[in-house]
Each structure stands twice: as structure tokens, then as C-alpha cells.
Design a protein around this motif. Sequence first.
Motif, short mmCIF file in Angstrom:
data_model
loop_
_atom_site.label_atom_id
_atom_site.label_comp_id
_atom_site.label_asym_id
_atom_site.label_seq_id
_atom_site.Cartn_x
_atom_site.Cartn_y
_atom_site.Cartn_z
N PRO A 61 0.82 -1.23 0.00
CA PRO A 61 0.00 0.00 0.00
C PRO A 61 0.85 1.28 0.00
CG PRO A 61 -0.91 -1.59 1.54
CD PRO A 61 0.41 -2.15 1.06
N GLU A 62 1.98 1.26 0.71
CA GLU A 62 2.86 2.43 0.75
C GLU A 62 3.49 2.67 -0.63
OE1 GLU A 62 2.45 0.67 4.76
OE2 GLU A 62 3.12 -0.19 2.87
N GLU A 63 3.94 1.61 -1.27
CA GLU A 63 4.53 1.75 -2.60
C GLU A 63 3.49 2.18 -3.63
OE1 GLU A 63 8.10 -1.56 -2.43
OE2 GLU A 63 6.01 -2.25 -2.59
N GLU A 64 2.27 1.68 -3.49
CA GLU A 64 1.17 2.11 -4.37
C GLU A 64 0.94 3.61 -4.25
OE1 GLU A 64 -2.71 0.43 -3.97
OE2 GLU A 64 -2.13 -1.42 -4.99
N TRP A 65 0.91 4.11 -3.01
CA TRP A 65 0.70 5.53 -2.77
C TRP A 65 1.82 6.35 -3.41
CZ3 TRP A 65 -1.79 9.66 -2.40
CH2 TRP A 65 -1.36 10.79 -1.70
N GLN A 66 3.04 5.88 -3.27
CA GLN A 66 4.19 6.58 -3.84
C GLN A 66 4.10 6.58 -5.38
OE1 GLN A 66 6.83 5.05 -0.08
NE2 GLN A 66 7.60 4.55 -2.09
N ASP A 67 3.79 5.43 -5.97
CA ASP A 67 3.65 5.35 -7.44
C ASP A 67 2.48 6.21 -7.93
OD1 ASP A 67 5.83 3.65 -7.62
OD2 ASP A 67 4.75 2.09 -8.73
N PHE A 68 1.38 6.17 -7.19
CA PHE A 68 0.23 7.01 -7.55
C PHE A 68 0.65 8.48 -7.59
CE2 PHE A 68 -3.14 9.87 -6.13
CZ PHE A 68 -4.13 9.63 -7.08
N SER A 69 1.38 8.92 -6.58
CA SER A 69 1.81 10.32 -6.51
C SER A 69 2.76 10.67 -7.65
CB SER A 69 2.46 10.61 -5.16
OG SER A 69 1.51 10.45 -4.13
N HIS A 70 3.64 9.76 -8.00
CA HIS A 70 4.54 9.99 -9.13
C HIS A 70 3.73 10.17 -10.42
CE1 HIS A 70 8.15 9.34 -11.71
NE2 HIS A 70 7.26 8.76 -12.50
N GLU A 71 2.80 9.24 -10.66
CA GLU A 71 1.98 9.30 -11.87
C GLU A 71 1.07 10.53 -11.86
OE1 GLU A 71 2.83 7.53 -14.33
OE2 GLU A 71 4.10 6.13 -13.21
N LEU A 72 0.58 10.90 -10.69
CA LEU A 72 -0.24 12.12 -10.57
C LEU A 72 0.59 13.34 -10.96
CD1 LEU A 72 -2.89 13.50 -9.75
CD2 LEU A 72 -2.01 13.57 -7.41
N GLY A 73 1.86 13.33 -10.61
CA GLY A 73 2.76 14.41 -11.02
C GLY A 73 2.80 14.56 -12.53
N HIS A 74 2.84 13.42 -13.25
CA HIS A 74 2.81 13.47 -14.71
C HIS A 74 1.50 14.10 -15.20
CE1 HIS A 74 6.51 11.42 -15.68
NE2 HIS A 74 6.18 10.36 -14.97
N ILE A 75 0.39 13.68 -14.61
CA ILE A 75 -0.91 14.19 -15.03
C ILE A 75 -1.01 15.70 -14.80
CG2 ILE A 75 -3.39 14.17 -14.49
CD1 ILE A 75 -3.11 11.11 -14.07
N LEU A 76 -0.57 16.16 -13.64
CA LEU A 76 -0.72 17.57 -13.29
C LEU A 76 0.31 18.48 -13.95
CD1 LEU A 76 -1.57 17.29 -9.48
CD2 LEU A 76 -3.15 17.61 -11.40
N MET A 77 1.48 17.93 -14.31
CA MET A 77 2.55 18.79 -14.82
C MET A 77 2.90 18.58 -16.28
SD MET A 77 5.22 18.91 -11.60
CE MET A 77 5.76 17.24 -11.83
N HIS A 78 2.56 17.43 -16.85
CA HIS A 78 3.02 17.11 -18.21
C HIS A 78 1.83 16.86 -19.13
CE1 HIS A 78 6.54 15.52 -15.68
NE2 HIS A 78 6.77 16.78 -16.00
N TYR A 79 1.98 17.25 -20.37
CA TYR A 79 0.84 17.20 -21.29
C TYR A 79 1.05 16.35 -22.52
CZ TYR A 79 -0.31 21.20 -18.43
OH TYR A 79 -0.56 22.01 -17.36
N CYS A 80 2.12 15.61 -22.59
CA CYS A 80 2.35 14.88 -23.83
C CYS A 80 2.74 13.43 -23.57
CB CYS A 80 3.43 15.58 -24.66
SG CYS A 80 5.00 15.66 -23.82
N ASN A 81 2.79 12.68 -24.63
CA ASN A 81 3.16 11.27 -24.58
C ASN A 81 4.68 11.17 -24.50
OD1 ASN A 81 3.69 8.58 -25.03
ND2 ASN A 81 2.16 8.37 -26.66
N GLN A 82 5.19 10.61 -23.41
CA GLN A 82 6.64 10.50 -23.22
C GLN A 82 7.31 9.61 -24.25
OE1 GLN A 82 7.55 9.15 -19.26
NE2 GLN A 82 8.03 11.22 -18.61
N HIS A 83 6.60 8.67 -24.78
CA HIS A 83 7.21 7.71 -25.71
C HIS A 83 7.65 8.36 -27.01
CE1 HIS A 83 6.18 4.54 -22.97
NE2 HIS A 83 4.94 4.99 -22.93
N ARG A 84 7.15 9.55 -27.28
CA ARG A 84 7.50 10.25 -28.53
C ARG A 84 8.55 11.33 -28.33
NH1 ARG A 84 1.55 10.86 -31.23
NH2 ARG A 84 1.14 8.63 -31.28
N MET A 85 9.09 11.45 -27.14
CA MET A 85 10.07 12.51 -26.91
C MET A 85 11.47 11.93 -26.76
SD MET A 85 9.30 13.67 -22.96
CE MET A 85 7.78 14.43 -23.41
#
Length: 185
Positions: A61-85
Motif C-alpha cells: 500500500p505504501e509503494e502504491e501511494w508513492q507510485d500514484f503520486s509519481h503518476e499524478l505528477g505526470h498528469i498535473l505537470m506534463h501534457y504529452c506522450n513521453q514515448h514520442r520525446m
Amino acid sequence: MSHLEEDVKNVYIELGILKPSEIQMHMIAEKLDIWIFHHDEPSRTKISGLYSIVLNSNLSPEEEWQDFSHELGHILMHYCNQHRMINLFRYLQENQADNFMYHFCVPTFMLLKYNITNYSNIKEGASFIAKEFSVTKKFAKKRLNLFRRKIEQAKIDEKFQDFMTPTKTRPHSEQDKKSMTFMKF
């Protein structure tokens, strides 16, 4: 506080979350209209009209929370598909999401409410932070180190500001005068 710390604080205030016991990953996702899925694959963000976070189902559960927060950072701060950069920009975004993760999982405005007097005893403080904010001890140690460095830098900045602001009540010593000669033009 930094811009990121202020932004994190504002997100939590907007969500009505003011203390660690109120932090609930699924409630945050619901309020931000983010879908959470669990699969036996690395955690990642999916953006296809709706925001989704896929969390590795093998995490604690702790690691899930940490991963969720990391991915939330992408949603809130980044707007594009990383695979194309290019790799350099992908690396930059991963570092930004990690930085967001540390501040979102253990927000500075909440951390400041605790009287942590001995920042050098990371082990003891990390156990407290891990329990209070539902993160792993390894994560808590790193976050506490980041916090300690920020406190130390603020003290240095304050001393520097005091030194650079001459006052009528504090005469400069000869050493002060010599060290200030770099400012003469």
C-alpha cells in the motif's frame, strides 16, 4: 516554500485535506476524476480522453501511494506522450514527477506542523514520517533529507541576507569590510 510546495499545498487545500490522516489515494483520484487500475505491470499513466493511473498490483500500500503520486505528477505537470520525446526530456519529466511525488506524499505544509528537532537522526524521524504519511521507510528517509537540506539552506540564506543588509546598530568588523570589497564597482 517553493512554487512546487505551494502548488501541492493548494491542491490539498482545494481537496479539503489538511492533515496526513485525511490523505486517501482513492478519494484524491475520485475528486480529480482519475481512474485507478491495478495490473501485474509497471505503474504508469494513461491519457485517452480520461486520466487513468495503472498501479502495479504487486506493490505494498505504501509503494502504491508513492507510485500514484509519481503518476499524478505526470498528469498535473506534463501534457504529452513521453514515448514520442527524446530521452533527455523523458529523463527531465521523470525527475520532475519524482520531485512531485516526494512533496505530494509528504507535503511540506503538513511536515512543518511537526516539531522534528533532530534532523540528523534520520532513522528515528524516518520511522515517524513513514508511519504518519503511509510511505516506506526508505522513502521517508529521502524526504526527511530533502526537508533537512531545505531547512539548512533557509538558515544559510537568512544569515547571508543579514550579512548583506547593513544596519546602523551593527558596525561592520574589519573582516566584514574586507569580504564586502567584492561589491565595489
